[in-house]
Every structure is written in C-alpha cells, then in structure tokens.
Design a protein around this motif. Structure first.
Motif, PDB file in Angstrom:
ATOM      1  N   GLU A   1       1.631 -25.679  26.676  1.00 28.08           N
ATOM      2  CA  GLU A   1       2.345 -24.947  25.364  1.00 28.08           C
ATOM      3  C   GLU A   1       2.925 -25.791  24.196  1.00 28.08           C
ATOM      4  OE1 GLU A   1       5.133 -22.095  26.797  1.00 28.08           O
ATOM      5  OE2 GLU A   1       3.427 -20.881  27.890  1.00 28.08           O
ATOM      6  N   ARG A   2       2.058 -26.778  23.985  1.00 28.04           N
ATOM      7  CA  ARG A   2       2.337 -27.725  22.792  1.00 28.04           C
ATOM      8  C   ARG A   2       1.171 -28.014  21.806  1.00 28.04           C
ATOM      9  NH1 ARG A   2       6.450 -27.144  25.305  1.00 28.04           N
ATOM     10  NH2 ARG A   2       8.109 -28.625  25.766  1.00 28.04           N
ATOM     11  N   ALA A   3       1.503 -28.500  20.587  1.00 30.69           N
ATOM     12  CA  ALA A   3       0.480 -28.446  19.641  1.00 30.69           C
ATOM     13  C   ALA A   3      -0.433 -29.624  20.187  1.00 30.69           C
ATOM     14  CB  ALA A   3       1.040 -29.101  18.464  1.00 30.69           C
ATOM     15  N   PRO A   4      -1.649 -29.444  19.755  1.00 31.76           N
ATOM     16  CA  PRO A   4      -2.926 -30.402  20.427  1.00 31.76           C
ATOM     17  C   PRO A   4      -2.464 -31.876  20.035  1.00 31.76           C
ATOM     18  CG  PRO A   4      -3.896 -28.280  19.304  1.00 31.76           C
ATOM     19  CD  PRO A   4      -2.521 -28.521  18.969  1.00 31.76           C
ATOM     20  N   LEU A   5      -2.952 -32.841  21.057  1.00 29.79           N
ATOM     21  CA  LEU A   5      -2.719 -34.161  20.625  1.00 29.79           C
ATOM     22  C   LEU A   5      -3.775 -34.570  19.382  1.00 29.79           C
ATOM     23  CD1 LEU A   5      -2.255 -35.456  24.386  1.00 29.79           C
ATOM     24  CD2 LEU A   5      -0.424 -35.142  22.753  1.00 29.79           C
ATOM     25  N   ARG A   6      -3.078 -35.530  18.885  1.00 24.64           N
ATOM     26  CA  ARG A   6      -4.086 -36.238  17.804  1.00 24.64           C
ATOM     27  C   ARG A   6      -4.344 -37.414  18.316  1.00 24.64           C
ATOM     28  NH1 ARG A   6      -2.220 -39.041  13.283  1.00 24.64           N
ATOM     29  NH2 ARG A   6      -0.212 -38.637  13.825  1.00 24.64           N
ATOM     30  N   LEU A   7      -5.935 -37.732  17.974  1.00 26.24           N
ATOM     31  CA  LEU A   7      -6.470 -38.886  18.492  1.00 26.24           C
ATOM     32  C   LEU A   7      -6.441 -39.929  17.257  1.00 26.24           C
ATOM     33  CD1 LEU A   7      -7.144 -36.827  20.758  1.00 26.24           C
ATOM     34  CD2 LEU A   7      -9.251 -38.455  21.266  1.00 26.24           C
ATOM     35  N   VAL A   8      -6.260 -40.965  17.339  1.00 25.61           N
ATOM     36  CA  VAL A   8      -6.162 -42.421  16.509  1.00 25.61           C
ATOM     37  C   VAL A   8      -6.941 -43.398  17.240  1.00 25.61           C
ATOM     38  CG1 VAL A   8      -5.110 -43.805  14.872  1.00 25.61           C
ATOM     39  CG2 VAL A   8      -4.143 -41.548  15.249  1.00 25.61           C
ATOM     40  N   GLN A   9      -8.048 -43.608  16.535  1.00 27.12           N
ATOM     41  CA  GLN A   9      -9.101 -44.700  17.142  1.00 27.12           C
ATOM     42  C   GLN A   9      -8.388 -46.191  17.196  1.00 27.12           C
ATOM     43  OE1 GLN A   9     -12.959 -44.847  15.569  1.00 27.12           O
ATOM     44  NE2 GLN A   9     -13.717 -45.817  17.576  1.00 27.12           N
ATOM     45  N   GLY A  10      -8.525 -46.767  18.066  1.00 25.71           N
ATOM     46  CA  GLY A  10      -8.285 -48.191  18.347  1.00 25.71           C
ATOM     47  C   GLY A  10      -6.756 -48.337  18.603  1.00 25.71           C
ATOM     48  N   GLY A  11      -6.244 -49.511  18.663  1.00 25.18           N
ATOM     49  CA  GLY A  11      -4.784 -49.831  18.861  1.00 25.18           C
ATOM     50  C   GLY A  11      -4.180 -49.628  20.350  1.00 25.18           C
ATOM     51  N   VAL A  12      -5.412 -49.612  21.329  1.00 20.12           N
ATOM     52  CA  VAL A  12      -4.895 -49.573  22.686  1.00 20.12           C
ATOM     53  C   VAL A  12      -4.873 -50.972  23.127  1.00 20.12           C
ATOM     54  CG1 VAL A  12      -5.516 -48.900  25.119  1.00 20.12           C
ATOM     55  CG2 VAL A  12      -5.805 -47.118  23.035  1.00 20.12           C
ATOM     56  N   GLY A  13      -3.717 -51.494  23.508  1.00 21.55           N
ATOM     57  CA  GLY A  13      -3.539 -52.798  23.739  1.00 21.55           C
ATOM     58  C   GLY A  13      -3.897 -53.279  25.403  1.00 21.55           C
ATOM     59  N   HIS A  14      -4.100 -52.401  26.043  1.00 23.98           N
ATOM     60  CA  HIS A  14      -4.411 -52.556  27.624  1.00 23.98           C
ATOM     61  C   HIS A  14      -5.799 -53.440  27.681  1.00 23.98           C
ATOM     62  CE1 HIS A  14      -0.803 -50.378  28.541  1.00 23.98           C
ATOM     63  NE2 HIS A  14      -1.252 -49.274  28.122  1.00 23.98           N
TER      64      HIS A  14
ATOM     65  N   ALA B   1      -8.933 -51.458  28.851  1.00 23.98           N
ATOM     66  CA  ALA B   1      -9.575 -50.317  27.929  1.00 23.98           C
ATOM     67  C   ALA B   1     -10.633 -50.974  27.073  1.00 23.98           C
ATOM     68  CB  ALA B   1      -8.286 -49.908  26.713  1.00 23.98           C
ATOM     69  N   HIS B   2     -11.665 -50.075  27.110  1.00 21.86           N
ATOM     70  CA  HIS B   2     -12.838 -50.500  26.186  1.00 21.86           C
ATOM     71  C   HIS B   2     -12.640 -50.770  24.967  1.00 21.86           C
ATOM     72  CE1 HIS B   2     -16.977 -49.907  24.567  1.00 21.86           C
ATOM     73  NE2 HIS B   2     -17.377 -50.044  25.744  1.00 21.86           N
ATOM     74  N   PRO B   3     -13.282 -51.869  24.103  1.00 22.06           N
ATOM     75  CA  PRO B   3     -12.761 -52.279  22.827  1.00 22.06           C
ATOM     76  C   PRO B   3     -13.053 -51.325  21.686  1.00 22.06           C
ATOM     77  CG  PRO B   3     -14.919 -53.288  23.828  1.00 22.06           C
ATOM     78  CD  PRO B   3     -14.427 -52.640  24.765  1.00 22.06           C
ATOM     79  N   VAL B   4     -14.214 -50.363  22.203  1.00 22.98           N
ATOM     80  CA  VAL B   4     -14.339 -49.367  20.944  1.00 22.98           C
ATOM     81  C   VAL B   4     -14.085 -48.051  21.394  1.00 22.98           C
ATOM     82  CG1 VAL B   4     -16.438 -48.570  19.845  1.00 22.98           C
ATOM     83  CG2 VAL B   4     -16.281 -50.770  20.155  1.00 22.98           C
ATOM     84  N   ARG B   5     -14.554 -47.535  22.606  1.00 25.10           N
ATOM     85  CA  ARG B   5     -14.210 -46.126  23.111  1.00 25.10           C
ATOM     86  C   ARG B   5     -12.524 -46.087  23.423  1.00 25.10           C
ATOM     87  NH1 ARG B   5     -19.844 -46.704  26.063  1.00 25.10           N
ATOM     88  NH2 ARG B   5     -21.314 -46.442  24.276  1.00 25.10           N
ATOM     89  N   GLN B   6     -11.831 -46.156  22.695  1.00 18.15           N
ATOM     90  CA  GLN B   6     -10.542 -46.061  23.070  1.00 18.15           C
ATOM     91  C   GLN B   6      -9.809 -45.307  21.809  1.00 18.15           C
ATOM     92  OE1 GLN B   6      -8.114 -49.465  21.611  1.00 18.15           O
ATOM     93  NE2 GLN B   6      -9.597 -50.207  22.910  1.00 18.15           N
ATOM     94  N   ALA B   7      -8.629 -44.555  22.157  1.00 17.24           N
ATOM     95  CA  ALA B   7      -7.848 -43.788  21.296  1.00 17.24           C
ATOM     96  C   ALA B   7      -6.339 -43.820  21.691  1.00 17.24           C
ATOM     97  CB  ALA B   7      -8.599 -42.419  20.882  1.00 17.24           C
ATOM     98  N   ARG B   8      -5.478 -43.988  20.820  1.00 15.88           N
ATOM     99  CA  ARG B   8      -4.140 -43.644  20.961  1.00 15.88           C
ATOM    100  C   ARG B   8      -3.910 -41.924  20.837  1.00 15.88           C
ATOM    101  NH1 ARG B   8      -1.106 -46.823  16.776  1.00 15.88           N
ATOM    102  NH2 ARG B   8      -3.205 -46.862  15.699  1.00 15.88           N
ATOM    103  N   LEU B   9      -2.882 -41.405  21.583  1.00 10.87           N
ATOM    104  CA  LEU B   9      -2.537 -40.140  21.641  1.00 10.87           C
ATOM    105  C   LEU B   9      -1.196 -39.925  20.821  1.00 10.87           C
ATOM    106  CD1 LEU B   9      -3.588 -39.145  25.374  1.00 10.87           C
ATOM    107  CD2 LEU B   9      -5.046 -38.946  23.104  1.00 10.87           C
ATOM    108  N   PHE B  10      -1.212 -38.980  19.882  1.00 10.11           N
ATOM    109  CA  PHE B  10      -0.106 -38.641  19.001  1.00 10.11           C
ATOM    110  C   PHE B  10       0.329 -37.254  19.106  1.00 10.11           C
ATOM    111  CE2 PHE B  10      -1.196 -42.778  17.493  1.00 10.11           C
ATOM    112  CZ  PHE B  10      -0.269 -43.261  16.781  1.00 10.11           C
ATOM    113  N   ALA B  11       1.466 -37.119  19.478  1.00 10.00           N
ATOM    114  CA  ALA B  11       2.289 -35.719  19.515  1.00 10.00           C
ATOM    115  C   ALA B  11       2.891 -35.542  18.408  1.00 10.00           C
ATOM    116  CB  ALA B  11       3.171 -35.291  20.566  1.00 10.00           C
ATOM    117  N   GLY B  12       2.388 -34.936  17.155  1.00 10.99           N
ATOM    118  CA  GLY B  12       3.068 -35.002  15.598  1.00 10.99           C
ATOM    119  C   GLY B  12       2.853 -36.643  15.277  1.00 10.99           C
ATOM    120  N   GLU B  13       3.917 -37.108  14.830  1.00 12.88           N
ATOM    121  CA  GLU B  13       4.208 -38.482  14.519  1.00 12.88           C
ATOM    122  C   GLU B  13       4.363 -39.438  15.630  1.00 12.88           C
ATOM    123  OE1 GLU B  13       2.725 -39.375  11.591  1.00 12.88           O
ATOM    124  OE2 GLU B  13       2.406 -37.393  11.238  1.00 12.88           O
TER     125      GLU B  13
END
Length: 796
Positions: free
Chosen positions: A627-640, A643-655
């Motif tokens: 029961e939360r707003a859908p997560l927003r995907l922002v490609q790139g920036g995953v520092g682990h 993680a695949h260098p291209v197929r990756q996304a950070r997850l945002f709840a709002g900002e």
C-alpha cells in the motif's frame, strides 16, 4: 547424570518405596528423568567361590584354578585374568547359567576341563571394570548367592542435565535425596561430619582474587596408604559412570558425587614451600594437567599454585606433577568455591569440561566447602584407621553472603496456582524442602532460603510459589481456561508492512524465504571485490571468516545461489532482515535498517534484459501489496560491484532513494562459477514504510467500451521506457487509461543507435462512447508528444 537409589538410601529411608512410582513423581516434581535402569539382575547362577589353588598351564596364558563353591563342590576352572590368586573370594558363574547373552558350559580348555567361569565386574554388568576378575571383600561363605554377599542390585535414575542447570544443590546424591525425602514425606538422615582437627597450620594460604575464589579451605592428612578402594565404593562409583582409581582419589570423587562439591587431593610432598596461592595465571604461563596435556594459560585463568609453580587449574583439573602417587603417604586436601563465570570461561576456552567444572559452573554454595572437607576426612579414616588429620581446617574466605528472607503471601500462592492450599499446607511443603518458615501476619509467611538454594535459584516470591506448586504437583491442578479479558493488541505497523511484503513474494511471486548469517563472509566478498572499507567488527566472531556484520543482503543472496546452483535450474529467494552500517558519527549507534532483498536466477534465461524486466515486475508489484506509491526506477548509479554495468536501476520512493535492482555482473557469475543468469534487488523497508500510504481505492466497472491502439515508435537507444510511457500519457491524460509495454526491437529497418518499442494503449471516457474523430485526434496527439519529448517517430 546417573543417581543410584542404593546410594540415595544412605541419606533417606527407601524401605517399601515403589521406585518406578518415585521416578514418575521425581519427573513431575523436580527434574526430568531420561530413563530408569536396573542393574545387578540376572545373577541367580552366580555364587561365591573361594580360590584354593592356582596353577599355570604350560604354553598357555591362562591358568588352572581350584575353587571351593560350598554346596556346589570344588571346581576346576580355567581363568585368564592376570589378578587371580589363591585365597581370593570371587564370583563364580555355574555351568548351565547365562550372563547376559553368554551361556556358561563345562568345556575343555588347553586340555583342562573347566567347570564354570570366574567373572569380572563388567561381565556381571556391575561396572565397566574388565582388567581382571572381581575380588570380593571379607570372607563370605563359599556357595552363597552373590546377591547375598554383595549389594549388587541397584536402580539408577538418569537425570536430564539440562533440567538441573539452575539447581546446583541437586548435582550430588545428598541434594537429590533431599528432594526425594520431600516427595515421600520422610526425614533426611543427618550427616556425621565430626572430625578431630588439630590447631596446626602447616600451609600458608593466600587468595589474591577473592571474587574469583570466595572460599578456599585446606587440610593435611598423614599415615595414608594408597591402595584399592573397597568393593562397595568401587561398585557405587562405577554405577554412576566414574572409574575407580585408588582410595584417595576415589574418596574425593565419592564426596563430590555425594555432596556435590568437588575436591582435589594433592600429594603433600609436591606442595613446594609450604604455600598455596590462588592467583591468576601470569602472561605466557603454561600448565600440564592430569591428562598429560600442556595448556597455554591467559591472565584471566585462575590457577592454584605453590611457592614455585601451578599445581591445579582452579575448579577444572589438577596438575600432573602433584597427583596422588602409589607411594603417597601425606595428602593436602583442597575444598574450595570458585566463581562460576571464571571456571566456565577457562573450561570453554580450553575445551576442557570435567565433572568438577560442570558443578562449579552452576554457582555452588560456598558453605558446602567445609562440609565436603569434613566428609572426606571421615571417609578416608573409615577406609583406613591409620589415617590422621594433622592440621586445622585452614579456611580463607570472603564474608559469606546471607541467604535471602522472603515474605510469601498465601493469597498470592493460591491465586497463581489456582488451588486452595491453606497456610499450614504451604508451610509444610516449604519445610520439607528445608526452608525456614514462620508466620508474621494473617496469611503472610516469612521464608528463610537455605544457602544451597540461594546462589542461583530462589530470590523472589514467585520462586517460592514455584516451589509450592511443584511440591503440590502441577498434574494435580485442574486445567481451566483463563478468565481475564484480553485487550486488543496495539497494531504493529512495522510487522504488518513486513508480512505484506513476505506474503506477496511467497504467494504471488513464488519466492522462497531464506535466512542467512548476519555476518559478512569475507572469502565471498573478496572474490566479488566487495569488501567495504568501513564496517562493524565483531569482538568475538563465530568464525575467522566472518569477522564483521553484513552491510548488504546482496552478497549473502549470491552465496545462496552459489550453494544451490548445482542442484536446481531456477531459483527465486528473498530475505527480510537487518543490515548493519557504520554511523556517520563514530560515537553513534550503528544504522540497522530492515532490508528486503530478493534474487531470481535461471540456467536457460535468454540473452537480453528479459530477466531484469521479470524482476522489475515483481519489484513494482510490491508497491500494491504494501500500500505504497509505485517505486520509481532511475537507470544507473548503482555502486555495487556485483551489479550489471547497464541493466541496473536505483529505486526511489518519491524523492528518497530506497534501494536498487540489477542483473548480476557477468564477472560476478564467473567468480561464483555458476551457469545461471541472475538478477537481484534490495529495498530499505524502513525508509519505504515512512512514505505516504497509497491504499487502493474503489472504482466502478466502466459502463462504456474502451478503444485499443498499438504504437510502434522508434526512439534513441538510450531512451528509458518510463519516459516513453509518460510521454504517451501526457498527450491525453483524461482519455489514456492504461499503457502496457509489449516489446523492444533492434535490427533491420531500425537505424543504428535506435530501438523500436511496441506499446498497447487503452482509451476510454467515463461519460460516453468515444467517437472516431476523438480517437484519431488522440492518436495524433500521442505522436506529437512522442516526437517532442523523446524524439520518437513511427516505425515504417
């Protein structure tokens, strides 16, 4: 732990007692019995024999004996025991009788007719002693049944040690007998501990750490002759699992098993300088224990030393150089009390658990040390009249703690137990257990706790209520449903949020939940190149390979993949637990967010982003479940690094960034040596839960039909799907009701650096049916939006 009922009868009269019923009551009232074992049975064909002659048989290791068995006549018996000798009284098994599974028959051995068998204690099932035949004490009548000449019959209670960890007083027969006397309503026999000590103090005793050693007593004895213990003592010790050694050592073990306080006897010649010093070990000091092992000590270990060296590891084991020898004539007896934590720490570190350490670890009563010392002196003098006590009872003790006195309310007892017992009955139960009881008011008793129950057991009124309850018998309390009104529990939003996530992944996604260690596994992190610079180290790690707390769930989930990859083709797992990160302020507490991590892996997954998008579907579906707003995907920036260098996304709840999702890096899969493709995600549930609730709302079913249109749009290759979707919606937000991504294509007919994306769009109005001109105008508006916002054009 084994308890002999014949041994118990030295402390409480068991005449006429049904031992099986006593065992049942003991389990219900005191501690769980794991078994009841009867020994010394099946010996009807065993009689006393008097060895008259012993003759060697040429060329054989066995000997020919002539044995008088009274009314059964003189018998020739071949015997191979090294200790057989003329003049002995021995048990003889007559032909035609069985001992265990062995049937004795007349037979010719080395040309000699053997008519019977001279048996060992082990063959008779009386102990584990089998190095020679059993030799009887005294001069019993030849031919008499063995059971009349020797107390061979016994019933053993096997107590579950775990049920007595809080009862140090029950780690000896005297304490168990006290409980048995209370159950039977009989008197506990008094101990005779009168010893004629002298006023001499031949030893200087120093206790450097009285917290670690609250009491140390010593006494010296001379005129000792080290010999074999009498049969009755050997049998009792053997029945409870203790090997007989000699009369001095056996006496220390007997008193320990009788009263519960361990003792240690030193050879008086080996105590250097006439000093005993109880001290902590010195840095680098080592010590050779009785088992011949050299032990490296640490300053926290407690050592018993003389003027020159260590002679015993306090509360655990004596030293090899100071043990009782065959020619020992003077003995120094130690009877002490040691701190439970000190003994436990040393025993655990050295991996050296003994009967002595097991008892000291339970917090023994320091008042018991003197009783044990007196009991040893009396016992050794009973075994040998030439033994003399040659010193005072040398006693170095801190002020002994006073046992507590507790007020017990009769009404409170009856309310807690749910039965009416009355003041007199409650007082009787407690007096049977040797508590001091006096009335101090209407319905109020003042109860004095005996010292042997005050170290780790009885401290508050509730403890006394438990004593009354078990004495009455919990099986005598009629079960009844509770009559209290239960208040509705306060809803736990945190747990409800976590349960919703679990239910979605298991029921909808088909995931299996795993639980991994909360520690980082360094060998795996090294292979992944993922060891963090800052992390929380563990002071006492369970393994050298897991020295710190984990900072992420991803490596542990990849470890699950590595362990299971050879067994299964498809893996879907998740873990919901805390991770641990260093605080920004070094003086602050660690950051411990509850984190949800998941992993999907397939061996036959096609090349491309299909696995990534499959995981994306599960991650986006979580939003509705919690029961939360859908997560927003922002490609790139995953520092682990995993993680695949291209197929990756950070997850945002709002900002607020709350996690990431990514395919596993090909190098990571290579390091794991798995044939799967994998994708994983991690979400900070604490952060996501703090965002506004987006509970699903009700919408009535549409009354008017929808219009479906498909769009194949060519866009730049780096255009995110979410941006394309938003462009479609922005063209006519009042008409566009759903936008579904269908596929992506790169190849012939699509310019280099571009891709073709197929979308299915649903159009509908709520107040009427759409007209054809409206549909055409909406299509044109969508194409304009795609061109202006993402540079899109129709695929030709």
């Amino acid at each position: 732990m084994l308890i002999s009922t014949r041994w118990l009868s030295r402390h409480v009269d068991l005449t006429g007692v049904d031992l099986q019923e006593l065992a049942n009551r003991f389990t219900l009232n005191v501690a769980e019995l794991e078994g009841v074992h009867e020994v010394g049975t099946g010996l009807d064909g065993v009689v006393v024999g008097h060895v008259l002659e012993v003759h060697p048989i040429e060329g054989a290791r066995v000997q020919r004996t002539v044995v008088d068995t009274g009314p059964h006549g003189r018998r020739q018996i071949v015997c191979g025991a090294p200790n057989v000798a003329a003049g002995q009284y021995v048990p003889v098994v007559l032909p035609g009788h069985k001992i265990g599974d062995l049937e004795i028959r007349e037979a010719e051995v080395r040309g000699v007719l053997s008519s019977g068998m001279i048996a060992s204690e082990k063959e008779l099932g009386l102990s584990e002693e089998h190095e020679g035949i059993m030799v009887l004490d005294g001069t019993p009548e030849p031919g008499a049944p063995l059971a009349q000449a020797v107390d061979v019959h016994d019933v053993l209670f096997e107590i579950d040690n775990k049920s007595l960890t809080h009862r140090p007083d029950c780690w000896g027969h005297r304490g168990v007998a006290r409980e048995v006397a209370a159950i039977l309503g009989r008197e506990l026999k008094p101990l005779d501990l009168e010893v004629a000590f002298t006023s001499d103090r031949p030893l200087a005793i120093t206790v450097e750490d009285q917290k670690a050693c609250p009491r140390y007593t010593a006494v010296t004895l001379d005129g000792v002759t080290v010999r074999r213990s009498p049969l009755w003592m050997r049998l009792l010790l053997g029945r409870v699992g203790t090997r007989a050694i000699n009369n001095v050592v056996d006496a220390t073990n007997f008193v320990m098993l009788d009263l519960g306080n361990p003792l240690h006897a030193f050879d008086g010649r080996q105590i250097g300088g006439g000093q005993i010093v109880v001290r902590r070990a010195r840095p680098g000091e080592s010590f050779v224990t009785l088992d011949g092992q050299r032990r490296a000590l640490e300053p926290r270990d407690l050592l018993i030393a003389d003027a020159e060296r260590g002679v015993a590891l306090a509360g655990i084991m004596g030293g090899l150089d100071s043990e009782i020898q065959d020619d020992t004539t003077s003995v120094v007896l130690e009877s002490a009390n040691f701190d439970a934590g000190v003994v436990r720490a040393t025993a655990q570190r050295l991996g050296l658990r003994t009967e002595s350490s097991a008892r000291f670890e339970k917090s023994l009563d320091p008042r018991l040390s003197e009783d044990a010392s007196r009991a040893f002196c009396r016992l050794l003098q009973q075994l040998d009249a030439n033994v003399r006590v040659t010193s005072a009872l040398m006693d170095v003790a801190a002020p002994l703690p006073e046992p507590p006195v507790i007020e017990l309310r009769v009404q409170r007892v009856e309310a807690r137990l749910g039965v009416k017992l009355g003041e007199a009955r409650i007082a009787d139960y407690l007096r049977r257990l040797t508590f001091g009881v006096e009335q101090v008011g209407e319905g109020v008793l003042r109860v004095a706790v005996p010292s042997f129950r005050a170290t780790k057991d009885i401290a508050i009124e509730a403890d006394l209520i438990e004593e009354v309850g078990r004495s009455f018998g919990y099986d005598h309390i009629t079960p009844a449903p509770p009559t209290i009104q239960l208040a509705r529990p306060h809803p736990n939003a945190h747990k409800r949020f976590e349960r919703a996530a679990r239910a979605y992944l298991t029921l909808t996604g088909g995931f299996d939940e795993v639980v991994t260690y909360s520690f980082a596994f360094d060998p795996l992190l090294e292979r992944l190149g993922a060891r963090p610079e800052r992390r929380i180290e563990v002071a006492n790690p369970i393994s050298a390979e897991m020295p710190a707390l984990r900072t992420d769930l991803g490596p542990n989930l990849l470890g699950v993949l590595e362990k299971n990859a050879r067994e299964v083709d498809s893996i879907r797992v998740f873990e919901l637990e805390r991770v641990f990160r260093c605080p920004a302020d070094p003086a602050g507490l660690p950051v411990q967010p509850v984190t949800l991590g998941g992993l999907v892996a397939e061996t036959r997954a096609p090349e491309g982003a299909d696995l990534f998008f499959a995981l994306k579907g599960y991650v986006l579906g979580l939003s509705r479940a919690v029961e939360r707003a859908p997560l927003r995907l922002v490609q790139g920036g995953v520092g682990h690094p995993w993680a695949h260098p291209v197929r990756q996304a950070r997850l945002f709840a709002g900002e607020r960034e709350v996690g990431y999702m990514a395919e596993a890096h090909p190098l990571t899969l290579h390091q794991l040596d798995v044939g799967h493709r994998a994708a994983l995600f991690e979400i900070d549930l604490d952060a996501w839960r703090d965002t506004p609730v987006a509970a699903p709302g009700y919408k009535p079913l549409p009354r008017f039909p929808a219009v479906f249109r498909d769009f194949a749009v060519v866009v730049p290759g780096d255009a995110p799907a979410e941006v394309v979707r938003e462009a479609i919606i922005s063209a006519a937000p009042e008409l566009v009701r759903d936008v579904v991504f269908q596929s992506v294509y790169r190849g012939q007919g699509v310019p280099e650096g571009h891709k073709s994306m197929a979308w299915s769009v649903t159009l509908r109005r709520d107040d009427r049916t759409l007209t054809e001109p409206e549909v055409r105008a909406t299509e044109e508006a969508i194409w304009r939006a795609l061109t202006e916002r993402v540079g899109g054009r129709p695929r030709s």
